[in-house]
Write a protein that holds these residues in place. Structure first.
Motif, PDB file in Angstrom:
ATOM      1  N   ILE A  97       0.835  -1.210   0.000  1.00  0.00           N
ATOM      2  CA  ILE A  97       0.000   0.000   0.000  1.00  0.00           C
ATOM      3  C   ILE A  97       0.870   1.260   0.000  1.00  0.00           C
ATOM      4  CG2 ILE A  97      -1.600   1.374   1.401  1.00  0.00           C
ATOM      5  CD1 ILE A  97      -3.114  -1.147   2.048  1.00  0.00           C
ATOM      6  N   LEU A  98       1.924   1.270   0.807  1.00  0.00           N
ATOM      7  CA  LEU A  98       2.793   2.451   0.836  1.00  0.00           C
ATOM      8  C   LEU A  98       3.495   2.667  -0.500  1.00  0.00           C
ATOM      9  CD1 LEU A  98       4.408   2.437   4.380  1.00  0.00           C
ATOM     10  CD2 LEU A  98       2.978   4.200   3.372  1.00  0.00           C
ATOM     11  N   LEU A  99       4.072   1.601  -1.057  1.00  0.00           N
ATOM     12  CA  LEU A  99       4.752   1.740  -2.347  1.00  0.00           C
ATOM     13  C   LEU A  99       3.775   2.120  -3.455  1.00  0.00           C
ATOM     14  CD1 LEU A  99       7.269  -1.245  -2.206  1.00  0.00           C
ATOM     15  CD2 LEU A  99       7.816   1.194  -2.217  1.00  0.00           C
ATOM     16  N   ALA A 100       2.592   1.505  -3.440  1.00  0.00           N
ATOM     17  CA  ALA A 100       1.593   1.830  -4.463  1.00  0.00           C
ATOM     18  C   ALA A 100       1.179   3.296  -4.376  1.00  0.00           C
ATOM     19  CB  ALA A 100       0.374   0.925  -4.321  1.00  0.00           C
ATOM     20  N   THR A 101       1.017   3.808  -3.172  1.00  0.00           N
ATOM     21  CA  THR A 101       0.646   5.216  -3.002  1.00  0.00           C
ATOM     22  C   THR A 101       1.753   6.141  -3.477  1.00  0.00           C
ATOM     23  OG1 THR A 101      -0.820   4.690  -1.167  1.00  0.00           O
ATOM     24  CG2 THR A 101      -0.046   6.956  -1.310  1.00  0.00           C
TER      25      THR A 101
ATOM     26  N   ALA B  33      -8.330  -3.530  -0.856  1.00  0.00           N
ATOM     27  CA  ALA B  33      -7.830  -2.514   0.073  1.00  0.00           C
ATOM     28  C   ALA B  33      -6.693  -1.736  -0.562  1.00  0.00           C
ATOM     29  CB  ALA B  33      -7.368  -3.166   1.374  1.00  0.00           C
ATOM     30  N   VAL B  34      -5.819  -2.424  -1.278  1.00  0.00           N
ATOM     31  CA  VAL B  34      -4.672  -1.769  -1.916  1.00  0.00           C
ATOM     32  C   VAL B  34      -5.156  -0.824  -3.008  1.00  0.00           C
ATOM     33  CG1 VAL B  34      -2.501  -2.131  -3.141  1.00  0.00           C
ATOM     34  CG2 VAL B  34      -3.216  -3.769  -1.402  1.00  0.00           C
ATOM     35  N   LEU B  35      -6.000  -1.328  -3.904  1.00  0.00           N
ATOM     36  CA  LEU B  35      -6.526  -0.489  -4.977  1.00  0.00           C
ATOM     37  C   LEU B  35      -7.438   0.598  -4.421  1.00  0.00           C
ATOM     38  CD1 LEU B  35      -6.771   0.084  -7.998  1.00  0.00           C
ATOM     39  CD2 LEU B  35      -8.649  -1.558  -8.083  1.00  0.00           C
ATOM     40  N   GLY B  36      -8.204   0.277  -3.396  1.00  0.00           N
ATOM     41  CA  GLY B  36      -9.110   1.254  -2.794  1.00  0.00           C
ATOM     42  C   GLY B  36      -8.385   2.443  -2.203  1.00  0.00           C
ATOM     43  N   VAL B  37      -7.229   2.216  -1.586  1.00  0.00           N
ATOM     44  CA  VAL B  37      -6.456   3.322  -1.020  1.00  0.00           C
ATOM     45  C   VAL B  37      -5.879   4.193  -2.129  1.00  0.00           C
ATOM     46  CG1 VAL B  37      -4.390   3.912   0.311  1.00  0.00           C
ATOM     47  CG2 VAL B  37      -5.926   2.144   1.131  1.00  0.00           C
ATOM     48  N   ALA B  38      -5.265   3.559  -3.125  1.00  0.00           N
ATOM     49  CA  ALA B  38      -4.676   4.329  -4.228  1.00  0.00           C
ATOM     50  C   ALA B  38      -5.751   5.131  -4.964  1.00  0.00           C
ATOM     51  CB  ALA B  38      -3.953   3.392  -5.191  1.00  0.00           C
ATOM     52  N   GLN B  39      -6.879   4.497  -5.233  1.00  0.00           N
ATOM     53  CA  GLN B  39      -7.972   5.170  -5.944  1.00  0.00           C
ATOM     54  C   GLN B  39      -8.610   6.248  -5.064  1.00  0.00           C
ATOM     55  OE1 GLN B  39      -9.056   3.723  -9.195  1.00  0.00           O
ATOM     56  NE2 GLN B  39      -9.723   5.829  -9.353  1.00  0.00           N
ATOM     57  N   GLY B  40      -8.804   5.944  -3.799  1.00  0.00           N
ATOM     58  CA  GLY B  40      -9.423   6.907  -2.890  1.00  0.00           C
ATOM     59  C   GLY B  40      -8.584   8.153  -2.688  1.00  0.00           C
ATOM     60  N   ASN B  41      -7.271   7.987  -2.632  1.00  0.00           N
ATOM     61  CA  ASN B  41      -6.389   9.144  -2.464  1.00  0.00           C
ATOM     62  C   ASN B  41      -6.547  10.141  -3.601  1.00  0.00           C
ATOM     63  OD1 ASN B  41      -5.301   8.204  -0.075  1.00  0.00           O
ATOM     64  ND2 ASN B  41      -3.570   7.215  -1.057  1.00  0.00           N
TER      65      ASN B  41
END
Length: 197
Positions: free
Chosen positions: A52-56, A117-125
């Motif tokens: 999640i951190l790297l993806a963001t 959760a991973v895609l949701g965080v990147a997309q939500g940001n």
């Protein structure tokens, strides 16, 4: 000082108040599948934090470039490619340095690619227009929240498996009831932190 307090509040918000696993049911597959053992739950939690951190960190600037190019609608496909690449890299690292953890995580490690959760965080940001630092705070809070909840849940499941549970509730049914009770407990923290969700 105000920036640091905002950053910390965002992390607390993502970890406890708006925990994606318990409030939005993101990442429920690894949550239920890997939480049978504490060691594998910790490994999955650490892997999700890293992804999640790297993806963001990678997806936020890519979205800015997509906006400049006039094609922001390509964000989801781009994020999926970035996340899949990161998961492959982490999978190779875990396989090389911790074969036992790699074996314990099994099929759930590659499933981080499709962990919403991973895609949701990147997309939500990007959908919520967060700045880079807000995105990092949200990613850190969300990923630490996932790791915390899956670890706590694994300790509870260990106790549940050793107790005399009625046959109809054994396994996944009692696990889902426990997750619902955890979600209700964290729901009580709602409104404590003013963060734009």
């Amino acid at each position: 000082m105000n920036i640091i307090i905002t950053f910390l509040l965002a992390i607390i918000n993502g970890m406890l108040i708006n925990n994606v696993t318990l409030s939005r049911f993101y990442g429920i597959c690894p949550f239920l599948g890997v939480s049978k053992k504490t060691s594998s739950a910790l490994g999955m939690g650490a892997a999700v934090v890293a992804v999640i951190l790297l993806a963001t960190i990678i997806c936020w600037p890519i979205y800015q470039l997509l906006q400049l190019a006039g094609i922001p609608f390509m964000d989801t496909i781009t994020y999926i490619l970035v996340i899949a690449s990161i998961v492959q890299l982490i999978e190779m690292i875990i396989k090389k340095y911790s074969p036992s953890l790699y074996k314990a995580l099994g099929v759930y490690l590659p499933l981080i690619t499709t962990n919403c959760a991973v895609l949701g965080v990147a997309q939500g940001n990007t959908d919520q227009g967060f700045t880079f630092m807000q995105s990092i705070a949200n990613a850190l809070g969300t990923s630490l929240g996932f790791a915390l909840i899956i670890f706590v849940f694994s300790t509870i499941r260990y106790r549940l498996d050793s107790n005399d549970t009625p046959k109809a509730f054994k396994g996944i049914p009692i696990a889902l009831i426990t997750a619902a009770l955890m979600a209700m407990a964290l729901l009580g923290l709602g409104g404590m932190v003013d963060w734009p969700y």
